[in-house]
Motif scaffolding. Structure first.
Motif, PDB file in Angstrom:
ATOM      1  N   UNK A   4      -0.472  12.702 -10.787  1.00  0.00           N
ATOM      2  CA  UNK A   4       0.878  12.563 -10.217  1.00  0.00           C
ATOM      3  C   UNK A   4       0.904  11.760  -8.916  1.00  0.00           C
ATOM      4  N   UNK A   5      -0.145  11.849  -8.105  1.00  0.00           N
ATOM      5  CA  UNK A   5      -0.181  11.143  -6.832  1.00  0.00           C
ATOM      6  C   UNK A   5      -0.603   9.690  -6.981  1.00  0.00           C
ATOM      7  N   UNK A   6      -1.211   9.339  -8.126  1.00  0.00           N
ATOM      8  CA  UNK A   6      -1.714   7.983  -8.342  1.00  0.00           C
ATOM      9  C   UNK A   6      -0.917   7.237  -9.404  1.00  0.00           C
ATOM     10  N   UNK A   7       0.233   7.766  -9.758  1.00  0.00           N
ATOM     11  CA  UNK A   7       1.102   7.091 -10.722  1.00  0.00           C
ATOM     12  C   UNK A   7       2.509   6.894 -10.182  1.00  0.00           C
ATOM     13  N   UNK A   8       2.906   7.635  -9.162  1.00  0.00           N
ATOM     14  CA  UNK A   8       4.250   7.552  -8.594  1.00  0.00           C
ATOM     15  C   UNK A   8       4.215   6.581  -7.416  1.00  0.00           C
ATOM     16  N   UNK A   9       4.659   5.338  -7.651  1.00  0.00           N
ATOM     17  CA  UNK A   9       4.656   4.336  -6.590  1.00  0.00           C
ATOM     18  C   UNK A   9       5.973   4.370  -5.818  1.00  0.00           C
ATOM     19  N   UNK A  10       6.170   5.477  -5.130  1.00  0.00           N
ATOM     20  CA  UNK A  10       7.294   5.621  -4.215  1.00  0.00           C
ATOM     21  C   UNK A  10       6.742   6.042  -2.868  1.00  0.00           C
ATOM     22  N   UNK A  11       7.430   5.679  -1.803  1.00  0.00           N
ATOM     23  CA  UNK A  11       6.911   5.981  -0.472  1.00  0.00           C
ATOM     24  C   UNK A  11       6.987   7.473  -0.159  1.00  0.00           C
ATOM     25  N   UNK A  12       7.852   8.204  -0.896  1.00  0.00           N
ATOM     26  CA  UNK A  12       7.903   9.652  -0.750  1.00  0.00           C
ATOM     27  C   UNK A  12       6.819  10.247  -1.632  1.00  0.00           C
ATOM     28  N   UNK A  13       5.801  10.828  -1.038  1.00  0.00           N
ATOM     29  CA  UNK A  13       4.682  11.367  -1.808  1.00  0.00           C
ATOM     30  C   UNK A  13       5.152  12.530  -2.678  1.00  0.00           C
ATOM     31  N   UNK A  14       4.581  12.718  -3.860  1.00  0.00           N
ATOM     32  CA  UNK A  14       4.933  13.872  -4.711  1.00  0.00           C
ATOM     33  C   UNK A  14       4.684  15.182  -3.988  1.00  0.00           C
ATOM     34  N   UNK A  15       5.475  16.186  -4.352  1.00  0.00           N
ATOM     35  CA  UNK A  15       5.347  17.469  -3.689  1.00  0.00           C
ATOM     36  C   UNK A  15       4.097  18.210  -4.147  1.00  0.00           C
ATOM     37  N   UNK A  16       3.673  19.143  -3.339  1.00  0.00           N
ATOM     38  CA  UNK A  16       2.542  19.979  -3.698  1.00  0.00           C
ATOM     39  C   UNK A  16       2.901  20.833  -4.906  1.00  0.00           C
ATOM     40  N   UNK A  17       1.884  21.297  -5.657  1.00  0.00           N
ATOM     41  CA  UNK A  17       2.169  22.058  -6.887  1.00  0.00           C
ATOM     42  C   UNK A  17       3.014  23.300  -6.660  1.00  0.00           C
TER      43      UNK A  17
ATOM     44  N   UNK B 280       0.850  -1.199   0.000  1.00  0.00           N
ATOM     45  CA  UNK B 280       0.000   0.000   0.000  1.00  0.00           C
ATOM     46  C   UNK B 280       0.882   1.244   0.000  1.00  0.00           C
ATOM     47  N   UNK B 281       0.490   2.263  -0.813  1.00  0.00           N
ATOM     48  CA  UNK B 281       1.291   3.478  -0.904  1.00  0.00           C
ATOM     49  C   UNK B 281       0.544   4.694  -0.352  1.00  0.00           C
ATOM     50  N   UNK B 282      -0.605   5.013  -0.916  1.00  0.00           N
ATOM     51  CA  UNK B 282      -1.286   6.209  -0.428  1.00  0.00           C
ATOM     52  C   UNK B 282      -2.751   6.194  -0.824  1.00  0.00           C
ATOM     53  N   UNK B 283      -3.513   7.006  -0.089  1.00  0.00           N
ATOM     54  CA  UNK B 283      -4.929   7.234  -0.378  1.00  0.00           C
ATOM     55  C   UNK B 283      -5.116   8.706  -0.720  1.00  0.00           C
ATOM     56  N   UNK B 284      -5.870   8.971  -1.782  1.00  0.00           N
ATOM     57  CA  UNK B 284      -6.148  10.340  -2.217  1.00  0.00           C
ATOM     58  C   UNK B 284      -7.662  10.533  -2.238  1.00  0.00           C
ATOM     59  N   UNK B 285      -8.145  11.523  -1.488  1.00  0.00           N
ATOM     60  CA  UNK B 285      -9.571  11.880  -1.532  1.00  0.00           C
ATOM     61  C   UNK B 285      -9.777  12.738  -2.773  1.00  0.00           C
ATOM     62  N   UNK B 286     -10.427  12.179  -3.781  1.00  0.00           N
ATOM     63  CA  UNK B 286     -10.528  12.833  -5.080  1.00  0.00           C
ATOM     64  C   UNK B 286     -11.838  13.589  -5.285  1.00  0.00           C
TER      65      UNK B 286
END
Length: 368
Positions: free
Chosen positions: A306-319, A236-242
């Motif tokens: 960007x948040x649902x394609x990068x499978x790294x434990x470091x979450x992508x930065x904010x815009x 599991x990597x992350x959950x995004x409320x879309x």
């Protein structure tokens, strides 16, 4: 012996009638409780509201079948439109028929709307299917459009969603949705849609940066993330409320979950939301199977790609940090804070040394 036997029979009769009375009372109490408590008996509320979650998703969601039809890797804008201008006929389902003028009319109206925006040109518009919307006699059109300038997709989506009910285009839309999406890696993203009965929609929830909206987002993350972490662990990597949306008496929550690619993800993600009791406790809410929708995603909202394609434990930065160097956003501030702390500690120690050994050091010197 007869007296003892008679008293024993009387006691057994009393116990029997007491048990029957208790069971009847519990049944009546449970029936009354289920009739008035929306959390445990949602059907009366849902029918009175006139829309189940499955009905809501016919317009506001993309099913797995819909996503399969969108076989493209480029950013596109999908649309679902219920048009009152036309009466539904079975001939509309034959998209390539010469007598099917409704499909071409809808495509022309969408191109006209996009052209009036002066944002970018439309490359092509495609209708995938037409069906009778809830047996109402109004046709539901599902399709997508591709733009010349892909970077303007989100801007175009906002414009179309805002102007789709404009009668200037001679197309009366009863209900519809434009959504900018982009393809995701196969078997990595799960979409979860929840219907929270009885949850009110406050006015400030329309603003994504309002305090109420942010608080509700935090609550949803704290309730969803532990369930998936317990099942998938390091996969599991992350959950995004879309998305959040309102109905008359419920709140709709849409979330996307990023996982390692596996064909069994859907099975395990669905199993979380079922129990032997017929409902699942979710914070202060009770979720029945009709209040939960879990599907695989082959496309995801473009805003959150960007948040649902990068499978790294470091979450992508904010815009706001995308165009800045880490030297100025992390290294330099951290260095300044660390040096400030060190100087403060040294200053405090120096002051204590001065008080202990230098300040009034002649007080204890013996007099001559």
């Amino acid at each position: 012996k007869l007296i003892l036997l008679d008293s024993l029979l009387q006691e057994m009769n009393m116990m029997y009638f007491s048990a029957v009375f208790a069971m009847s009372w519990q049944f009546v109490s449970a029936k009354n409780y289920l009739s008035y408590n929306k959390n445990y008996y949602p059907w009366s509320s849902l029918y009175r509201e006139g829309e189940l979650l499955s009905q809501y998703l016919q317009i506001e969601g993309l099913s797995e079948r819909d996503q399969i039809l969108l076989h493209t890797s480029k950013p596109i804008i999908t649309f679902k439109l219920v048009v009152e201008t036309f009466n539904y006929t079975s001939e509309m389902e034959k998209l390539e028929s010469e007598n099917n003028t409704a499909v071409e009319s809808v495509k022309n109206r969408i191109v006209e709307m996009a052209t009036d925006s002066n944002i970018t040109e439309v490359k092509h518009v495609m209708i995938h299917y037409v069906k009778n919307f809830r047996e109402s006699g109004y046709p539901l059109f599902f399709g997508h459009m591709l733009l010349e300038d892909e970077e303007k997709t989100i801007e175009m989506e906002t414009y179309l969603q805002k102007n789709m009910e404009n009668e200037k285009y001679y197309m009366k839309v009863v209900r519809g949705r434009f959504t900018a999406v982009k393809s995701a890696e196969r078997s990595t993203v799960i979409q979860l849609v929840l219907q929270l009965l009885g949850e009110r929609w406050t006015y400030s929830m329309n603003d994504e940066k309002s305090e109420n909206r942010l608080n509700m987002t935090d609550v949803m993350l704290h309730l969803i993330e532990p369930r998936f972490k317990n099942i998938f662990g390091e996969h599991y990597y992350r959950t995004v409320i879309t998305g959040m949306d309102k109905t008359l008496e419920s709140l709709i929550i849409s979330a996307h979950i990023l996982l390692d690619p596996d064909d069994e993800n859907l099975y395990h993600a669905t199993k979380i939301w079922y129990s032997e009791y017929g409902f699942v406790s979710y914070g202060k809410w009770k979720l029945f199977p009709s209040n939960v929708n879990v599907i695989r995603c082959s496309v995801v909202p473009l805003r959150f790609h960007p948040y649902l394609s990068d499978r790294s434990y470091l979450a992508p930065q904010s815009p706001e940090f995308n165009d800045r160097s880490l030297i100025f956003t992390f290294t330099l501030p951290a260095f300044l804070v660390l040096m400030t702390v060190i100087l403060m500690v040294l200053s405090c120690l120096s002051f204590l040394h001065w008080v202990a050994y230098v300040w009034k050091k002649d007080r204890y010197r013996p007099m001559k």
